[in-house]
Scaffold this motif. Structure first.
Motif, short mmCIF file in Angstrom:
data_model
loop_
_atom_site.label_atom_id
_atom_site.label_comp_id
_atom_site.label_asym_id
_atom_site.label_seq_id
_atom_site.Cartn_x
_atom_site.Cartn_y
_atom_site.Cartn_z
N GLY A 35 -72.66 15.02 -33.35
CA GLY A 35 -73.43 14.07 -32.55
C GLY A 35 -73.79 12.78 -33.23
O GLY A 35 -74.42 11.91 -32.64
N SER B 211 -81.01 5.68 -29.38
CA SER B 211 -81.21 7.13 -29.46
C SER B 211 -79.89 7.84 -29.74
O SER B 211 -78.81 7.34 -29.38
N ARG C 112 -78.55 12.23 -30.03
CA ARG C 112 -78.91 13.65 -30.06
C ARG C 112 -77.90 14.38 -30.93
O ARG C 112 -76.71 14.37 -30.65
N SER D 292 -76.52 17.96 -32.56
CA SER D 292 -76.44 19.38 -32.22
C SER D 292 -76.08 20.18 -33.45
O SER D 292 -75.30 19.73 -34.28
N PHE E 44 -88.71 11.83 -33.27
CA PHE E 44 -87.71 12.89 -33.24
C PHE E 44 -88.32 14.15 -32.64
O PHE E 44 -89.48 14.49 -32.92
N THR E 45 -87.55 14.84 -31.82
CA THR E 45 -88.00 16.11 -31.26
C THR E 45 -86.89 17.16 -31.37
O THR E 45 -85.71 16.81 -31.46
N SER F 35 -85.22 20.88 -29.87
CA SER F 35 -85.11 21.84 -28.77
C SER F 35 -84.03 22.84 -29.14
O SER F 35 -83.26 22.61 -30.08
N TYR G 135 -81.02 21.34 -31.14
CA TYR G 135 -80.81 19.91 -30.95
C TYR G 135 -81.89 19.11 -31.64
O TYR G 135 -83.06 19.50 -31.65
N LEU G 136 -81.49 17.98 -32.19
CA LEU G 136 -82.43 17.02 -32.75
C LEU G 136 -82.29 15.73 -31.95
O LEU G 136 -81.27 15.04 -32.06
N GLN G 137 -83.27 15.47 -31.10
CA GLN G 137 -83.28 14.23 -30.32
C GLN G 137 -83.96 13.15 -31.14
O GLN G 137 -85.13 13.31 -31.53
N ASN H 251 -85.10 9.30 -31.21
CA ASN H 251 -85.38 8.10 -30.43
C ASN H 251 -85.96 7.02 -31.33
O ASN H 251 -86.39 7.28 -32.46
#
Length: 121
Positions: free
Chosen positions: A8, A17, A19, A21, A68-69, A71, A80-82, A84
């Motif tokens: 990713g 942004s 994301r 994986s 960063f968030t 999920s 996942y590391l989102q 932003n």
């Protein structure tokens, strides 16, 4: 055989942004913690974010809090590391790693290959 595959990464402008994986195989997914680490040019590897999958507890470095968030998909075994509001200082090779608990980079048990993130205009 335990395998972690990070993907990713790419080139993104400041403020953008991405994301990332981390696909995990070969271990009992919800008994581990999956951490994200990064190593920028000329820098030591540092912890970014980590989630302990058994209880959902998380760690985020101060430098990424609020941007960063994390999920997880417990069916596909992916974390996942989102990311932003990316900044040029986020430029680094990003790695995911697994251990029973969230730990520093020297103490994680399994590592995947990195994915490169470049933040530049």
């Amino acid at each position: 055989e335990v395998q972690l595959q990070a993907s990713g990464g790419g080139l993104v402008q400041p403020g953008g942004s991405l994301r990332l994986s981390c696909e995990v195989s070969g271990l009992t997914f919800d008994r581990y913690a999956i951490g994200w680490f990064r190593q920028g040019p000329g820098k030591q590897r540092e912890a970014v974010s980590c989630r302990r999958l058994s209880d959902g507890s998380e760690y985020h470095a101060d430098s990424v809090k609020g941007r960063f968030t994390l999920s997880a998909n417990y069916v596909k075994n992916v974390v996942y590391l989102q990311m932003n509001s990316l900044k040029p200082e986020d430029t680094a090779d990003y790695y995911c790693a697994a251990a029973v608990f969230c730990r520093g980079p020297e103490s994680m048990d399994y590592w995947g290959k990195g994915t490169q993130v470049t933040v530049s205009s």
